[in-house]
Design an enzyme around this catalytic site. Structure first.
Site, mmCIF file in Angstrom:
data_model
loop_
_atom_site.group_PDB
_atom_site.id
_atom_site.type_symbol
_atom_site.label_atom_id
_atom_site.label_comp_id
_atom_site.label_asym_id
_atom_site.label_seq_id
_atom_site.Cartn_x
_atom_site.Cartn_y
_atom_site.Cartn_z
ATOM 1 C CG ASN A 211 -0.250 -0.073 2.512
ATOM 2 O OD1 ASN A 211 0.449 0.857 2.869
ATOM 3 N ND2 ASN A 211 -0.392 -1.183 3.225
ATOM 4 C CE LYS A 340 -10.393 -1.328 13.135
ATOM 5 N NZ LYS A 340 -9.424 -2.050 12.325
#
Ligand code: C5P
Length: 410
Positions: A211, A340
């Site tokens: 990425n 999360k």
């Protein structure tokens, strides 16, 4: 008095805050220290040699080629006899010269010639302080040269601005240079894991899924946390030559293994790395040959490291995540924060040109579990890193308060 009498070189540069050094010298003298003043050529417009000489009971130096010291060049003599050097006020100009090693002033020559601790108390216009170049120079002084910055404060400035740029109080300067690190190192005693870069998921010996992350944000965070006194473990996909611990990794799985082995002893995890959500199910040992037909690479999900740690973390551990999105930036970030179970998330819009991936600048929104929201307009990643570390300090402080409160209830 703090320990033995110290030989302090006070470098004064050309800022309006220079007049405050009259008092600073008196206070240091009262505490039993010996102060030798070195003026830049511009500083003479703001303070006069005679009162500085009377207050310090020492010759005031300005000229590189001063005949006052006979045996050695003046900058070497002063550098060799110092216990510490304080630059106050430090202008943007003297900071830039110090960061580049330019020796056209006596004080910057002393900086290059000395091995003693150097403290810098900047003072300048807000825009000059926030300017990318000044921040980059400060970063160099801190990370490469180990100088200690006594940060400028928020206030009304002589130039008419209101903002950060006011020199720290004399009290704070004295505390920092004489009594050590607790003032400038609010993260002392904290172990912080910072991840940086983008993971690479190997397809074959030459190819990978990667990425665009450059690792700059993670590095800025690790450097800032380190300069604030934290014991930093940087887990990075990009090489970094630092004085603190750096563990290089490549894939998401390697990153996960390192974090899981370090996290138990950590007080905080700052997850700035861009972690691949998928990896190839199989990795070819040989380079995959070109054929005249399409190929399919089957991918499997990588575990979400933050989600695992968010579920299992101890109450006093703090986790900070990042959220790079191209739409519904805030909404998506809040969802991630909740899903999360982390303490803070830094959201950024990757569609804004020139900032974010690979750039030295970004613009972000900081969202915390207790519902606070702070928007940081375009600024250097180093400045953003400072904001994030200050927020982390606030969270640690709140935890301390809560603990005290709970204790009182018992
Ligand atoms: O859900 P998303 O991948 O956008 O969340 C980004 C945050 O989650 C980042 O802090 C990143 O480091 C972390 N992450 C992770 N494990 C993954 C993917 C992302 O911890 N597999």
């Amino acid at each position: 008095m703090s320990g033995q009498s110290k030989n302090i070189i006070l470098g004064i540069s050309a800022g309006i805050a220079a007049y405050r050094m009259y008092d600073l010298i008196s206070e240091l003298k009262k505490l039993g220290h010996n102060v030798t003043v070195v003026l830049t050529s511009g500083a003479k417009h703001f303070v006069s040699e005679l009162p500085l000489k009377i207050l310090s009971s020492n010759h005031v130096y300005c000229d590189m080629f001063s005949p006052e010291i006979q045996n050695k060049p003046v900058h070497i003599e002063l550098a060799d006899n110092a216990d510490l050097v304080l630059l106050a006020p430090a202008t943007a100009d003297i900071i830039a010269k110090a960061a580049c090693g330019i020796c056209d002033e006596l004080i910057t020559s002393i900086l290059l010639a000395t091995h003693v601790p150097v403290y810098i108390a900047p003072a300048m216009n807000t825009n000059m302080w926030e300017h990318f170049t000044t921040q980059k120079n400060i970063e160099t002084l801190v990370t490469k040269l180990g100088y200690k910055i006594i940060p400028p404060e928020d206030g009304d400035l002589a130039c008419g601005y209101s903002g950060v740029g006011h020199i720290a109080s004399n009290e704070k300067i004295i505390k920092t240079i004489l009594y050590g690190d607790s003032e400038t190192k609010p993260l002392l005693g904290k172990k912080i894991i910072v991840t940086a870069g983008g993971t690479r998921e190997v397809i074959d010996p030459v190819r990978f899924i990667g990425n665009k992350s450059s690792g700059k944000m993670g590095l800025a965070l690790a450097d800032t946390a380190n300069s604030m006194g934290a014991e930093v473990v940087l887990v990075s996909t990009v090489p970094a030559d630092r004085k603190y611990q750096v563990i290089e990794v490549e894939s998401a799985q390697e990153l996960q293994e390192v974090i899981e082995s370090e996290f138990d002893r950590a007080d905080a995890l700052i997850m700035a790395a861009a972690v691949s959500d998928f990896r190839p199910i199989t990795t070819s040992k040989q380079k995959i040959k070109k054929k005249n037909e399409d190929i399919t690479i089957e991918l499997t999900r990588n575990p979400d490291i933050l989600e695992i740690l968010g579920r299992t973390k101890r109450e006093k551990q703090v986790i900070i995540g990042f959220s790079a999105e191209s739409e519904n930036i805030e909404k998506n970030a809040i969802e991630k924060l909740q899903k999360k179970k982390i303490d803070m998330i830094i959201a950024n819009d990757i569609t804004i040109p020139d900032i974010g991936f690979g750039s030295d600048e970004n613009a972000v929104t900081i969202l915390t579990r207790d519902g606070s929201k702070e928007i940081l307009q375009r600024q250097s990643k180093v400045q953003i890193a400072r904001h994030i570390c200050n927020k982390l300090i606030d969270i640690f402080e709140t935890m301390k308060e809560t603990k005290k409160h709970d204790f009182n209830k018992k």
